[in-house]
Write a protein that holds these residues in place. Structure first.
Motif, mmCIF file in Angstrom:
data_model
loop_
_atom_site.group_PDB
_atom_site.id
_atom_site.type_symbol
_atom_site.label_atom_id
_atom_site.label_comp_id
_atom_site.label_asym_id
_atom_site.label_seq_id
_atom_site.Cartn_x
_atom_site.Cartn_y
_atom_site.Cartn_z
ATOM 1 N N THR A 31 0.843 -1.200 0.000
ATOM 2 C CA THR A 31 0.000 0.000 0.000
ATOM 3 C C THR A 31 0.874 1.244 0.000
ATOM 4 O OG1 THR A 31 -0.115 0.382 2.381
ATOM 5 C CG2 THR A 31 -1.616 -1.260 1.479
ATOM 6 N N THR A 32 0.312 2.330 -0.513
ATOM 7 C CA THR A 32 1.000 3.618 -0.455
ATOM 8 C C THR A 32 -0.011 4.725 -0.710
ATOM 9 O OG1 THR A 32 2.953 4.830 -1.202
ATOM 10 C CG2 THR A 32 1.637 3.751 -2.898
ATOM 11 N N LYS A 33 0.454 5.956 -0.648
ATOM 12 C CA LYS A 33 -0.362 7.130 -0.939
ATOM 13 C C LYS A 33 0.420 8.052 -1.863
ATOM 14 C CE LYS A 33 -2.857 7.386 3.511
ATOM 15 N NZ LYS A 33 -4.247 7.640 3.078
ATOM 16 N N ALA A 34 -0.329 8.793 -2.689
ATOM 17 C CA ALA A 34 0.273 9.817 -3.536
ATOM 18 C C ALA A 34 -0.629 11.041 -3.492
ATOM 19 C CB ALA A 34 0.422 9.318 -4.972
ATOM 20 N N PRO A 35 -0.069 12.236 -3.637
ATOM 21 C CA PRO A 35 -0.920 13.431 -3.632
ATOM 22 C C PRO A 35 -1.933 13.397 -4.780
ATOM 23 C CG PRO A 35 1.400 14.012 -3.391
ATOM 24 C CD PRO A 35 1.357 12.562 -3.760
ATOM 25 N N SER A 36 -3.173 13.777 -4.489
ATOM 26 C CA SER A 36 -4.175 13.887 -5.548
ATOM 27 C C SER A 36 -3.902 15.130 -6.388
ATOM 28 C CB SER A 36 -5.578 13.961 -4.946
ATOM 29 O OG SER A 36 -5.917 12.755 -4.296
ATOM 30 N N THR A 37 -4.363 15.093 -7.616
ATOM 31 C CA THR A 37 -4.148 16.207 -8.550
ATOM 32 C C THR A 37 -5.499 16.610 -9.141
ATOM 33 O OG1 THR A 37 -3.659 14.567 -10.271
ATOM 34 C CG2 THR A 37 -1.784 15.562 -9.125
ATOM 35 N N PRO A 38 -6.258 17.443 -8.403
ATOM 36 C CA PRO A 38 -7.617 17.776 -8.846
ATOM 37 C C PRO A 38 -7.684 18.375 -10.248
ATOM 38 C CG PRO A 38 -7.261 18.485 -6.577
ATOM 39 C CD PRO A 38 -5.927 18.047 -7.095
ATOM 40 N N LYS A 51 4.227 4.574 -7.919
ATOM 41 C CA LYS A 51 4.774 4.448 -6.562
ATOM 42 C C LYS A 51 4.547 3.058 -5.997
ATOM 43 C CE LYS A 51 4.912 7.196 -2.278
ATOM 44 N NZ LYS A 51 4.301 8.343 -1.561
ATOM 45 N N VAL A 52 3.352 2.502 -6.220
ATOM 46 C CA VAL A 52 3.061 1.197 -5.634
ATOM 47 C C VAL A 52 3.808 0.082 -6.370
ATOM 48 C CG1 VAL A 52 1.004 0.436 -6.939
ATOM 49 C CG2 VAL A 52 1.154 -0.006 -4.485
ATOM 50 N N LEU A 53 4.013 0.232 -7.678
ATOM 51 C CA LEU A 53 4.764 -0.791 -8.410
ATOM 52 C C LEU A 53 6.234 -0.809 -7.983
ATOM 53 C CD1 LEU A 53 3.323 -0.603 -12.052
ATOM 54 C CD2 LEU A 53 2.766 -2.213 -10.226
ATOM 55 N N ASP A 54 6.780 0.365 -7.625
ATOM 56 C CA ASP A 54 8.151 0.410 -7.115
ATOM 57 C C ASP A 54 8.300 -0.443 -5.859
ATOM 58 O OD1 ASP A 54 8.991 2.033 -9.136
ATOM 59 O OD2 ASP A 54 8.885 3.896 -7.980
ATOM 60 N N LEU A 55 7.233 -0.496 -5.053
ATOM 61 C CA LEU A 55 7.284 -1.276 -3.817
ATOM 62 C C LEU A 55 7.199 -2.778 -4.077
ATOM 63 C CD1 LEU A 55 4.913 0.955 -1.661
ATOM 64 C CD2 LEU A 55 7.406 0.868 -1.554
ATOM 65 N N LEU A 56 6.756 -3.157 -5.276
ATOM 66 C CA LEU A 56 6.678 -4.580 -5.646
ATOM 67 C C LEU A 56 7.899 -4.955 -6.486
ATOM 68 C CD1 LEU A 56 2.919 -5.216 -6.519
ATOM 69 C CD2 LEU A 56 4.284 -6.445 -4.838
ATOM 70 N N ASP A 57 9.074 -4.677 -5.933
ATOM 71 C CA ASP A 57 10.333 -5.027 -6.614
ATOM 72 C C ASP A 57 10.389 -4.447 -8.020
ATOM 73 O OD1 ASP A 57 11.095 -6.530 -4.365
ATOM 74 O OD2 ASP A 57 9.941 -8.244 -5.089
ATOM 75 N N ASP A 58 10.018 -3.162 -8.122
ATOM 76 C CA ASP A 58 10.098 -2.452 -9.404
ATOM 77 C C ASP A 58 9.338 -3.162 -10.513
ATOM 78 O OD1 ASP A 58 11.684 -0.336 -8.424
ATOM 79 O OD2 ASP A 58 13.466 -1.609 -8.540
ATOM 80 N N ALA A 59 8.104 -3.568 -10.217
ATOM 81 C CA ALA A 59 7.265 -4.191 -11.234
ATOM 82 C C ALA A 59 6.955 -3.177 -12.333
ATOM 83 C CB ALA A 59 5.973 -4.703 -10.604
ATOM 84 N N GLY A 60 6.614 -3.664 -13.515
ATOM 85 C CA GLY A 60 6.332 -2.791 -14.647
ATOM 86 C C GLY A 60 4.858 -2.700 -14.958
ATOM 87 N N GLY A 61 4.503 -1.676 -15.742
ATOM 88 C CA GLY A 61 3.114 -1.492 -16.119
ATOM 89 C C GLY A 61 2.563 -2.652 -16.923
ATOM 90 N N ASP A 62 3.445 -3.371 -17.648
ATOM 91 C CA ASP A 62 2.974 -4.492 -18.453
ATOM 92 C C ASP A 62 2.574 -5.696 -17.601
ATOM 93 O OD1 ASP A 62 5.595 -4.873 -17.623
ATOM 94 O OD2 ASP A 62 6.156 -6.042 -19.398
ATOM 95 N N GLU A 63 2.814 -5.628 -16.289
ATOM 96 C CA GLU A 63 2.446 -6.734 -15.403
ATOM 97 C C GLU A 63 1.116 -6.492 -14.684
ATOM 98 O OE1 GLU A 63 6.610 -8.597 -13.891
ATOM 99 O OE2 GLU A 63 6.235 -6.533 -13.250
ATOM 100 N N ILE A 64 0.472 -5.357 -14.960
ATOM 101 C CA ILE A 64 -0.830 -5.066 -14.347
ATOM 102 C C ILE A 64 -1.901 -5.924 -15.010
ATOM 103 C CG2 ILE A 64 -2.574 -3.302 -13.945
ATOM 104 C CD1 ILE A 64 -0.357 -1.216 -13.972
ATOM 105 N N SER A 65 -2.628 -6.698 -14.197
ATOM 106 C CA SER A 65 -3.686 -7.566 -14.739
ATOM 107 C C SER A 65 -5.040 -6.872 -14.730
ATOM 108 C CB SER A 65 -3.759 -8.870 -13.945
ATOM 109 O OG SER A 65 -4.073 -8.617 -12.579
ATOM 110 N N ALA A 66 -5.270 -5.959 -13.799
ATOM 111 C CA ALA A 66 -6.541 -5.230 -13.731
ATOM 112 C C ALA A 66 -6.390 -4.066 -12.757
ATOM 113 C CB ALA A 66 -7.684 -6.145 -13.289
#
Length: 709
Positions: A31-38, A51-66
Motif C-alpha cells: 500500500t501507499t499514498k500519492a498526492p491527488s491532482t484535482p 509508486k506502488v509498483l516500485d514497492l513490488l520489486d520495481d514491477a512494470g506497467g505491463d504486469e498489471i492484470s486489472a
C-alpha cells in the motif's frame, strides 16, 4: 520477474490518492499514498501506480492484470451543485412534475413555514412534454406524438441544450415510447447526451424515477470524459495494452469502464462503498459479522452498518439535494472530518462543521494560509497526533494551531486545552449521531455491533465513541488509511435490474412472476457476458420489495432460486413479516385484513473475482504494510505530552510504533499508537490488543482477554 499478475486498487480522495497492489501469484499486498491532482486526476492516478509498483520489486506497467478505481467525480459534482444546463422531456400534462415533487419537508412540518424550496434540477422553462400515454400495465392509452417529439427535439437543439433526461409516465411497464423518443433525438439532435428512465430505473414513482434519470444525465458528460481519459493513459502506461479497468459502483460491485459510461449514476457513492466493503471483509475474517464502519477523512466521516458480513443496501438514498432510487450501500455522511471548522454561532455556542477547510488552505497547522480552527488543529495541540503526517512527509505547525485555539478559547472564556477538548467532544457526538442513524433509527441496538474505524482520521475519537454509544469493541485494521483502496480489490462485478409489478400476494400470477424474473435474469446474464465472465461463473440473486396494502414504502426480502411455487412465495411473505417486525417492531402476520402486496422484482447479476486473503501473522511478525516506510527508531518517540483531560493537563505517555507490535501484544492506555498514515490515541481505562491478523482490538481495561479469531 516476467509474467506476474498484479491487481491494483486506487481510491482518489480530495487530498490523497490511496493505492493498494496485490501480486495475484504470491499474495503479496503493498500500500501507499500519492498526492491527488484535482486539476487532472489522471496525473495522481498514474503517479500512485508508479509508486506502488516500485514497492513490488520495481514491477512494470505491463504486469498489471486489472485496475479497480473508486472515484468521487460524480459525487462531488452533485454535492457542489455543479449541474450544467439540463433539459427534461416528459408526458404531456406532467410538465410540473419536478415542481410538485414530494410533500415532505426537511426536519418535519414544524419547519414548513421557514423552509424555502430549493431550485429544481431543471428550471421550468427547460421542461417540454410530448403527447402519448401508457397505463400502468404498459398498454397504450394514446399513441405517441411523433411530430410533437420532433418539435421538442428541435427546440432543445436550437437552444443549445445538449444534455437531456426523458421520463414518460409508466415507461417502467413498457419502454416503447421512451425508446422512440431517443431515436428521434438521435435524428434531430445528434449531439445530445440522453438518459431514458426505462434504462436508468425501471421502477414506478415518477418523481423519483425522473430525478434519478436527470442525475444520470447530468453526470454523464463529465464522468465519461474522466473515465475515457484515464483508460487511454492507463493503456499507454501499460505499453499500449488494454488493461481491464473497473469503476466502483454504489451498490457494492464494480463495472468495466466501457459499461459505466452508460450508467454513470451508479458511481455516485463509489468511494464510501469501497471502504464499507473493505472494512466488512477485514472484520469478517477477524471473526466479527455485525459491524459498524466509520470512515474518517479530511472533510467528512462516512458510516454504514454490516450485518452477516454484508453492508446493508438502500434505494432511498440521496446525494446532496438530489434523491436517487438506485441501489446503494446505505452510507450516512456527517461533516466531521479532519478539516471540519470550529466556529461560534450568533448565540456564542461552539459548533463544529459541516464547513471544511479542505486540503487547500487546510487546517491552521498546515501553514498554507488557513484561517480557521479545525479538528486536526485540536488534535495536534492536545498531542494526540504527532507534529507531522505520513511518517514525517508533511510537517505540522503546532504553534499556529495553538494560536488559533487560544483566540477561539478567549471568546469562550476557556483555556486552549478546554476549547480543543470541546471541539473534539462535539465532533465525537456528531459521529455518534450518524452511527445511531444507521442503527437505532432502524431497529438495531448499537451495542450489538463491533465498530471498525479507518481512514486517516477515523480512529482518533474511537474511545469517546465507545463511551458515548456503549460499544464494547473497536477494530482498527492495519493501514487504516488504505482500507477503501483495499476494498476495491474485494468486490465483484455486479449489475442490478428492477421491474415494477404491483399485485396482492393472494392475486399473484406465478407464471407472470417467473416471466418477469426470467427477463431480468437475461439482462443480467447478457451484461456479465459482455464483461467477459463465462456462464458457469454467473451468480444471480433475486429479491422483491413487499409491503402491507396501503403502505407507501416497501421492505426488501430475498427470493429463493429455482422454480417458484406457492410454498416458495409463502416463504418470501413470511420473511417479509419477520423483516418488518425487525425494522418497525410489529407485523400483521396473523391478520387477514392486512394483505401483503408485491411491488418491485429485482435481480442482481454477479461476476465473482478472486479476493486477497488475509492470513494470520506469525507471533514474531510485524504488522503494517510493506509500503509503510521507516523504522521504529526514526518514527517512535518514547513519550509525548498528551492531554486527554483539560483539567488534568498534559501527561507524558508512551508512544508505540504499530509495525513493532506483534500479535498478542496489549498496549494499555493512556498511550498513543502510530503508523504511517494513521494514529490511535488509547485513552485511560482502555487497552488495545493486536490480534492474529494485525488488527488492533480496543476494549475497556479488563475486557481485552477475548480476541476475535
Amino acid at each position: 520477474m516476467a509474467g506476474r499478475r498484479i491487481r491494483v486498487g486506487i481510491d482518489t480522495g480530495g487530498t490523497f490518492t490511496d493505492v493498494v497492489a496485490l501480486d495475484e501469484d504470491t499474495g503479496q499486498l503493498v500500500t501507499t499514498k500519492a498526492p491527488s491532482t484535482p486539476a487532472n486526476p489522471a496525473d495522481g492516478f498514474l503517479a500512485g501506480i508508479d509508486k506502488v509498483l516500485d514497492l513490488l520489486d520495481d514491477a512494470g506497467g505491463d504486469e498489471i492484470s486489472a485496475v479497480s478505481h473508486g472515484t468521487t467525480v460524480a459525487t462531488n459534482q452533485l454535492l457542489e451543485g455543479k449541474v450544467d444546463r439540463l433539459g427534461f422531456i416528459t408526458t404531456e400534462g406532467y410538465d410540473a412534475m419536478l415542481e410538485i415533487a414530494r410533500q415532505s419537508v426537511p426536519d418535519g412540518y414544524g419547519n414548513s413555514y421557514f423552509w424555502v424550496k430549493p431550485p429544481r434540477i431543471v428550471p421550468r422553462d427547460l421542461v417540454r412534454s410530448v403527447g402519448g400515454r401508457l397505463d400502468f400495465t404498459g398498454a397504450e392509452v394514446r399513441p405517441f406524438d411523433e411530430e410533437g417529439a420532433r418539435a421538442v427535439a428541435r427546440w432543445f437543439r436550437d437552444r443549445g441544450v445538449d444534455t437531456l433526461g426523458v421520463c414518460f409516465l409508466h415507461a417502467y411497464a413498457d419502454p416503447v415510447h421512451e425508446e422512440r423518443m431517443r431515436q428521434i433525438l438521435a435524428q434531430e439532435h445528434p449531439d445530445a447526451v440522453v438518459s431514458i428512465s426505462s434504462e436508468v430505473l425501471r421502477e414506478y414513482r415518477e418523481y423519483e424515477r425522473a430525478m434519478t434519470t436527470l442525475v444520470d444525465a447530468a453526470v454523464k458528460p463529465r464522468l465519461s470524459a474522466y473515465v475515457s481519459n484515464i483508460s487511454t493513459r492507463l493503456s499507454a502506461y501499460a505499453g499500449d495494452r488494454r488493461v481491464p479497468f473497473y469503476v466502483m459502483k454504489s451498490n457494492g460491485g464494480v463495472l468495466s469502464a466501457d459499461e459505466v459510461v452508460h450508467q454513470p449514476i451508479t458511481t455516485v457513492l463509489s468511494g464510501p462503498a469501497a471502504g464499507a466493503l473493505g472494512a466488512a471483509l477485514i472484520a469478517r475474517v477477524a471473526g466479527f459479522d455485525r459491524v459498524l464502519t466509520c470512515d474518517g477523512g479530511g472533510t467528512s466521516t462516512d458510516v454504514s452498518v454490516v450485518v452477516d458480513g454484508e453492508p446493508t443496501l438502500t434505494t432511498e438514498g440521496s446525494v446532496g439535494a438530489f434523491p436517487s432510487k438506485i441501489p446503494m450501500i446505505d452510507v450516512v455522511t456527517v461533516g466531521a472530518g479532519g478539516g471540519s471548522i470550529a466556529w461560534l454561532s450568533p448565540e456564542g455556542a461552539l459548533k463544529v462543521g459541516p464547513q471544511s477547510a479542505g486540503a487547500d488552505p487546510g487546517p491552521l497547522c498546515y501553514a498554507q494560509g488557513g484561517a480557521d480552527v479545525t479538528i486536526t488543529d485540536a488534535h495536534v495541540v492536545l498531542g494526540r497526533i504527532p507534529p507531522h503526517l505520513l511518517g514525517g512527509e508533511i510537517p505540522l505547525d503546532v504553534d499556529a494551531a495553538r494560536r488559533g485555539l487560544e483566540d477561539l478559547a478567549a471568546k469562550l472564556g476557556l483555556s486552549a486545552e478546554a476549547a480543543a477538548v470541546g471541539v473534539l467532544e462535539i465532533s465525537a457526538w456528531n459521529q455518534a449521531n450518524a452511527l445511531r442513524q444507521v442503527t437505532v433509527k432502524r431497529g438495531l441496538d448499537v451495542r450489538d455491533f463491533t465498530l471498525t474505524t479507518f481512514g486517516g482520521s477515523g480512529s482518533l475519537l474511537l474511545c469517546r465513541l465507545m463511551d458515548v454509544l456503549g460499544i464494547p469493541t473497536v477494530l482498527v485494521p492495519p493501514d487504516p488509511g488504505n482500507v477503501s483502496a483495499f476494498g476495491l480489490l474485494t468486490v465483484d462485478v455486479k449489475n442490478d435490474y428492477v421491474q415494477t409489478q404491483v399485485a396482492l400476494d393472494s392475486d399473484l400470477d406465478v407464471v407472470a412472476l417467473h416471466t418477469a424474473y426470467d427477463g431480468l435474469t437475461v439482462r443480467a446474464r447478457d451484461a456479465l457476458l459482455r464483461e467477459g465472465f463465462a456462464e458457469s461463473d454467473h451468480v444471480f440473486a433475486r429479491t422483491a420489495d413487499l409491503r402491507y396494502f396501503g403502505q407507501a414504502f416497501e421492505v426488501r426480502v430475498p427470493v429463493p432460486e429455482g422454480d417458484l411455487d406457492r410454498a416458495a412465495l409463502d416463504g418470501v411473505v413470511a420473511a417479509f413479516h419477520a423483516e418488518h417486525r425487525g425494522l418497525y417492531g410489529y407485523d400483521f402476520a396473523g391478520d387477514p385484513s392486512q394483505p401483503v402486496e408485491w411491488v418491485n422484482l429485482r435481480v442482481s447479476g454477479i461476476g465473482p473475482i478472486t479476493r486477497p486473503e488475509r492470513g494470520r501473522l506469525a507471533p514474531a511478525a510485524r504488522g503494517g504494510a510493506t509500503g509503510a516506510r521507516g523504522e521504529a527508531s526514526s518514527h517512535a518517540r518514547p513519550t509525548r505530552p498528551v492531554c486527554f483531560d483539560a483539567n488534568a493537563g498534559y501527561v507524558d505517555i508512551p508512544v508505540r510504533w504499530r509495525p513493532d507490535l506483534a500479535p498478542g501484544t496489549t498496549v494499555e492506555g493512556p498511550a498513543i499508537i502510530e503508523e504511517y498514515g494513521s494514529t490511535v490515541p488509547v485513552h485511560p481505562g482502555f487497552a488495545a490488543t493486536v490480534d492474529d491478523f494485525g488488527n488492533l482490538l480496543v476494549r475497556r481495561t479488563g475486557e481485552t482477554d477475548e480476541v476475535g479469531s
